[in-house]
Design a protein around this motif. Structure first.
Motif, short mmCIF file in Angstrom:
data_model
loop_
_atom_site.label_atom_id
_atom_site.label_comp_id
_atom_site.label_asym_id
_atom_site.label_seq_id
_atom_site.Cartn_x
_atom_site.Cartn_y
_atom_site.Cartn_z
N GLY A 22 0.81 -1.21 0.00
CA GLY A 22 0.00 0.00 0.00
C GLY A 22 0.85 1.26 0.00
O GLY A 22 0.58 2.21 -0.75
N VAL A 23 1.89 1.28 0.82
CA VAL A 23 2.79 2.43 0.87
C VAL A 23 3.50 2.59 -0.47
O VAL A 23 3.61 3.70 -1.01
CB VAL A 23 3.82 2.29 2.02
CG1 VAL A 23 4.91 3.33 1.93
CG2 VAL A 23 3.12 2.38 3.36
N TYR A 25 2.45 1.58 -3.44
CA TYR A 25 1.47 2.02 -4.44
C TYR A 25 1.14 3.50 -4.28
O TYR A 25 0.99 4.21 -5.28
CB TYR A 25 0.19 1.19 -4.36
CG TYR A 25 0.34 -0.26 -4.76
CD1 TYR A 25 1.35 -0.69 -5.61
CD2 TYR A 25 -0.54 -1.21 -4.28
CE1 TYR A 25 1.48 -2.01 -5.97
CE2 TYR A 25 -0.41 -2.55 -4.64
CZ TYR A 25 0.60 -2.94 -5.49
OH TYR A 25 0.72 -4.25 -5.85
N LEU A 26 1.00 3.96 -3.05
CA LEU A 26 0.74 5.38 -2.82
C LEU A 26 1.86 6.22 -3.44
O LEU A 26 1.60 7.20 -4.15
CB LEU A 26 0.64 5.69 -1.32
CG LEU A 26 -0.65 5.33 -0.62
CD1 LEU A 26 -0.50 5.46 0.89
CD2 LEU A 26 -1.79 6.20 -1.11
N TYR A 27 3.10 5.84 -3.15
CA TYR A 27 4.24 6.59 -3.67
C TYR A 27 4.30 6.52 -5.20
O TYR A 27 4.49 7.54 -5.87
CB TYR A 27 5.54 6.07 -3.06
CG TYR A 27 6.74 6.87 -3.49
CD1 TYR A 27 7.02 8.09 -2.90
CD2 TYR A 27 7.57 6.42 -4.51
CE1 TYR A 27 8.12 8.84 -3.30
CE2 TYR A 27 8.66 7.16 -4.92
CZ TYR A 27 8.93 8.37 -4.31
OH TYR A 27 10.00 9.12 -4.72
N TYR A 31 0.93 9.90 -4.68
CA TYR A 31 0.32 10.37 -3.44
C TYR A 31 1.34 10.35 -2.31
O TYR A 31 2.35 9.65 -2.37
CB TYR A 31 -0.87 9.48 -3.06
CG TYR A 31 -2.03 9.61 -4.00
CD1 TYR A 31 -2.94 10.65 -3.86
CD2 TYR A 31 -2.22 8.71 -5.03
CE1 TYR A 31 -4.02 10.78 -4.73
CE2 TYR A 31 -3.29 8.82 -5.91
CZ TYR A 31 -4.18 9.85 -5.75
OH TYR A 31 -5.23 9.99 -6.62
N ASP A 32 1.07 11.11 -1.27
CA ASP A 32 1.96 11.19 -0.12
C ASP A 32 1.88 9.87 0.67
O ASP A 32 0.84 9.57 1.26
CB ASP A 32 1.55 12.36 0.77
CG ASP A 32 2.48 12.56 1.94
OD1 ASP A 32 3.47 11.81 2.07
OD2 ASP A 32 2.23 13.49 2.73
N PRO A 33 2.95 9.08 0.70
CA PRO A 33 2.89 7.79 1.37
C PRO A 33 2.83 7.90 2.89
O PRO A 33 2.49 6.93 3.56
CB PRO A 33 4.17 7.08 0.91
CG PRO A 33 5.09 8.18 0.56
CD PRO A 33 4.24 9.31 0.05
N ALA A 35 0.64 9.32 4.43
CA ALA A 35 -0.78 9.27 4.78
C ALA A 35 -1.14 7.92 5.40
O ALA A 35 -2.05 7.84 6.23
CB ALA A 35 -1.64 9.53 3.55
N MET A 36 -0.42 6.88 5.02
CA MET A 36 -0.68 5.56 5.61
C MET A 36 -0.37 5.59 7.11
O MET A 36 -1.14 5.08 7.92
CB MET A 36 0.17 4.50 4.91
CG MET A 36 -0.04 3.10 5.40
SD MET A 36 -1.48 2.28 4.72
CE MET A 36 -0.86 1.74 3.15
N SER A 71 5.47 1.56 8.36
CA SER A 71 5.22 2.38 7.16
C SER A 71 6.13 3.60 7.13
O SER A 71 6.63 3.98 6.08
CB SER A 71 3.74 2.78 7.06
OG SER A 71 3.39 3.67 8.08
N TYR A 84 2.93 16.23 -4.13
CA TYR A 84 2.15 15.00 -4.25
C TYR A 84 0.77 15.33 -4.81
O TYR A 84 0.32 16.47 -4.77
CB TYR A 84 2.00 14.33 -2.88
CG TYR A 84 3.30 13.78 -2.33
CD1 TYR A 84 3.85 12.62 -2.83
CD2 TYR A 84 3.95 14.43 -1.30
CE1 TYR A 84 5.04 12.12 -2.33
CE2 TYR A 84 5.15 13.93 -0.79
CZ TYR A 84 5.68 12.77 -1.31
OH TYR A 84 6.86 12.28 -0.82
#
Length: 87
Positions: A22-23, A25-27, A31-33, A35-36, A71, A84
């Motif tokens: 998930g981290v 994929y966010l990056y 997107y700002d990772p 956030a996780m 994370s 981001y």
């Protein structure tokens, strides 16, 4: 009892892998990772009661604080971006 504990350990391992992906994929999506980690902090604040040793052993998910720390450690390895995606 041993099989149940082994299953819970497997389940927690699968959750940790999902968190890592998930981290990443966010990056990769821009997107700002971090956030996780923020989400895990919110989960931890909702569950203020500290679990005992027995409840930790039978938990199907890792503790939110541990997930947040993992994370943050992963995000620290990524190169910093200037901006981001915000939606």
């Amino acid at each position: 009892l041993g099989q149940m504990l082994a299953f819970f350990n497997f389940s927690r391992g699968a959750e940790m892998e999902a968190d890592r992906l998930g981290v990443q994929y966010l990056y990769a999506a821009g997107y700002d990772p971090t956030a996780m980690a923020t989400m895990f902090e919110k989960l931890a604040s909702k569950n203020r009661k500290k679990p005992g040793t027995i409840s930790k052993m039978f938990s199907t998910h890792p503790q939110s604080v541990d997930r947040r720390d993992a994370s943050i450690a992963l995000v620290s390895r990524f190169p910093e971006r200037e901006e981001y995606v915000i939606s």
